[in-house]
Design a protein around this motif. Sequence first.
Motif, mmCIF file in Angstrom:
data_model
loop_
_atom_site.group_PDB
_atom_site.id
_atom_site.type_symbol
_atom_site.label_atom_id
_atom_site.label_comp_id
_atom_site.label_asym_id
_atom_site.label_seq_id
_atom_site.Cartn_x
_atom_site.Cartn_y
_atom_site.Cartn_z
ATOM 1 N N GLY A 1 -8.567 166.918 106.566
ATOM 2 C CA GLY A 1 -8.155 167.955 107.492
ATOM 3 C C GLY A 1 -8.944 167.386 108.785
ATOM 4 O O GLY A 1 -8.416 168.029 109.858
ATOM 5 N N ARG A 2 -9.441 166.450 108.867
ATOM 6 C CA ARG A 2 -10.469 165.775 110.032
ATOM 7 C C ARG A 2 -9.508 164.483 110.534
ATOM 8 O O ARG A 2 -8.948 163.955 110.022
ATOM 9 N N ARG A 3 -9.890 164.501 111.912
ATOM 10 C CA ARG A 3 -9.302 163.367 112.634
ATOM 11 C C ARG A 3 -10.362 162.088 112.435
ATOM 12 O O ARG A 3 -11.501 162.282 112.678
ATOM 13 N N ILE A 4 -9.641 160.929 111.987
ATOM 14 C CA ILE A 4 -10.699 159.927 111.601
ATOM 15 C C ILE A 4 -10.159 158.891 112.537
ATOM 16 O O ILE A 4 -8.838 158.491 112.329
ATOM 17 N N ASP A 5 -11.128 158.170 113.381
ATOM 18 C CA ASP A 5 -10.481 157.367 114.251
ATOM 19 C C ASP A 5 -10.867 155.888 113.452
ATOM 20 O O ASP A 5 -10.084 155.086 113.945
ATOM 21 N N TYR A 6 -12.061 155.861 113.111
ATOM 22 C CA TYR A 6 -12.609 154.853 112.731
ATOM 23 C C TYR A 6 -13.433 154.917 111.261
ATOM 24 O O TYR A 6 -14.266 155.840 111.241
ATOM 25 N N PHE A 7 -13.038 154.282 110.456
ATOM 26 C CA PHE A 7 -13.550 154.205 109.045
ATOM 27 C C PHE A 7 -14.485 152.843 108.716
ATOM 28 O O PHE A 7 -13.543 151.887 108.665
ATOM 29 N N MET A 8 -15.555 152.999 108.587
ATOM 30 C CA MET A 8 -16.295 151.687 108.282
ATOM 31 C C MET A 8 -16.914 151.657 106.664
ATOM 32 O O MET A 8 -17.860 152.436 106.574
ATOM 33 N N ALA A 9 -16.268 150.728 106.002
ATOM 34 C CA ALA A 9 -16.528 150.867 104.600
ATOM 35 C C ALA A 9 -17.714 149.992 104.508
ATOM 36 O O ALA A 9 -17.450 148.720 104.267
ATOM 37 N N ASN A 10 -18.948 150.170 104.486
ATOM 38 C CA ASN A 10 -20.037 149.297 104.598
ATOM 39 C C ASN A 10 -21.085 149.413 103.316
ATOM 40 O O ASN A 10 -21.760 148.451 102.954
ATOM 41 N N ALA A 11 -20.759 150.491 102.563
ATOM 42 C CA ALA A 11 -21.835 150.684 101.248
ATOM 43 C C ALA A 11 -21.900 149.499 100.456
ATOM 44 O O ALA A 11 -20.750 149.090 100.039
ATOM 45 N N GLY A 12 -22.983 148.888 99.881
ATOM 46 C CA GLY A 12 -22.873 147.861 98.956
ATOM 47 C C GLY A 12 -24.246 147.456 98.581
ATOM 48 O O GLY A 12 -25.426 147.991 99.289
ATOM 49 N N VAL A 13 -24.517 146.656 97.591
ATOM 50 C CA VAL A 13 -25.678 146.412 97.022
ATOM 51 C C VAL A 13 -25.642 145.278 96.316
ATOM 52 O O VAL A 13 -24.549 144.747 95.613
ATOM 53 N N GLY A 14 -26.632 144.396 96.370
ATOM 54 C CA GLY A 14 -26.782 142.798 95.503
ATOM 55 C C GLY A 14 -27.530 143.117 94.375
ATOM 56 O O GLY A 14 -28.043 144.273 93.856
ATOM 57 N N LEU A 15 -27.489 142.056 93.613
ATOM 58 C CA LEU A 15 -28.490 141.771 92.380
ATOM 59 C C LEU A 15 -28.690 140.494 92.265
ATOM 60 O O LEU A 15 -27.900 139.569 91.908
ATOM 61 N N GLY A 16 -29.846 140.054 92.100
ATOM 62 C CA GLY A 16 -30.353 138.684 91.957
ATOM 63 C C GLY A 16 -30.605 138.265 90.624
ATOM 64 O O GLY A 16 -30.529 139.129 89.766
ATOM 65 N N ASP A 17 -30.866 136.781 90.464
ATOM 66 C CA ASP A 17 -31.200 136.530 88.951
ATOM 67 C C ASP A 17 -29.909 135.983 88.339
ATOM 68 O O ASP A 17 -28.954 136.242 88.848
ATOM 69 N N ALA A 18 -30.252 135.253 87.272
ATOM 70 C CA ALA A 18 -29.195 134.519 86.466
ATOM 71 C C ALA A 18 -28.252 135.597 85.825
ATOM 72 O O ALA A 18 -28.697 136.766 85.474
ATOM 73 N N PHE A 19 -26.820 135.406 85.915
ATOM 74 C CA PHE A 19 -26.034 136.450 85.357
ATOM 75 C C PHE A 19 -26.481 136.945 83.888
ATOM 76 O O PHE A 19 -26.333 138.502 83.536
ATOM 77 N N LEU A 20 -26.629 136.020 83.190
ATOM 78 C CA LEU A 20 -27.067 136.511 81.776
ATOM 79 C C LEU A 20 -28.464 137.318 81.444
ATOM 80 O O LEU A 20 -28.477 137.664 80.400
ATOM 81 N N ASP A 21 -29.218 136.968 82.480
ATOM 82 C CA ASP A 21 -30.497 137.734 82.561
ATOM 83 C C ASP A 21 -30.609 138.976 83.118
ATOM 84 O O ASP A 21 -31.565 139.814 83.272
ATOM 85 N N GLN A 22 -29.481 139.267 83.839
ATOM 86 C CA GLN A 22 -29.370 140.703 84.519
ATOM 87 C C GLN A 22 -29.176 141.688 83.523
ATOM 88 O O GLN A 22 -28.583 141.622 82.469
ATOM 89 N N ASP A 23 -29.551 142.785 83.903
ATOM 90 C CA ASP A 23 -29.131 144.094 83.012
ATOM 91 C C ASP A 23 -27.666 144.426 83.199
ATOM 92 O O ASP A 23 -27.343 144.739 84.411
ATOM 93 N N LEU A 24 -27.258 144.868 82.164
ATOM 94 C CA LEU A 24 -25.506 145.049 82.127
ATOM 95 C C LEU A 24 -25.451 146.354 83.086
ATOM 96 O O LEU A 24 -24.395 146.507 83.933
ATOM 97 N N ASP A 25 -26.276 147.500 82.954
ATOM 98 C CA ASP A 25 -26.336 148.573 83.734
ATOM 99 C C ASP A 25 -26.381 148.306 85.322
ATOM 100 O O ASP A 25 -25.580 148.899 85.898
ATOM 101 N N GLN A 26 -27.221 147.387 85.504
ATOM 102 C CA GLN A 26 -27.190 147.195 87.101
ATOM 103 C C GLN A 26 -26.268 146.410 87.503
ATOM 104 O O GLN A 26 -25.566 146.352 88.561
#
Length: 260
Positions: free
Chosen positions: A77-102
């Motif tokens: 119901g609101r007027r939206i002029d600009y929508f900035m989809a910026n939310a995000g997160v990273g995750l370092g280390d080797a893929f197979l060593d990462q926690d699956l939940d992360q």
Amino acid sequence: MASERKCAVITGASTGIGRELARVCAGEGHALILCADEPKLEETAAELRRTGAEVETVEADLATEEGVDKLVRFLEGRRIDYFMANAGVGLGDAFLDQDLDQIRRVIDLNVTGTTMLLHRVGRMLRQQGRGRILVTGSIAGFIPGSFHAIYNASKAYLDSLSYAMREELKDTPVSVTCLMPGLTESEFFERAHLQDTPIGKDDGKDDPAMVARKGYEAMIKGQSGVVTGFMNKVQATFAGLLPDTVLAKMHRRMAEPEDH
């Protein structure tokens, strides 16, 4: 909200590029709706209110369907002029060593949650007959991300989705712009556990205020996308010329933990 003010909605607005986008929009006199999943969001809002900005906040976890629903209900119901989809997160280390939940957390926020928001808010903008969308992708999306694989893959998805949406909306008053920064100074590297990597220790990271300003200006102009920073533009150019095997090896040198 005051009717004469344009309304900017920014996700991931508590820190980094998102907070700087909020500062830019406040400086332009826009009313703000800021969203993040942490109480720190209120610190950003309080800072901006002290400058005279009109700010509302939604604390929601956009990695969940409930969080997306919460923000969308707030926007209905609101007027939206600009929508900035910026939310995000990273995750370092080797893929197979990462926690699956992360791993799932990265995908749920960067890919699934952002996709749901772009779909639902994008429909709102199309229905109201105007609006601009800014998606924070990354030049990481051009490069197979050895030791940062899920993040780079998620940004490749967002880069691609942004340009596809833009083409589909080209005959409407709604535009989509992809912001593609490189290494940017923020809490991102600490949260992604990248402090003991060459990219984490790199002192040449871009200023998030510069990145936000460039992204905002590109969105206002209706540009398709913007890569911020000269060296990032060089890197993006080479990424389009070099084989993926070479790019993956190059990324390993930047992102592999020192004790790996």
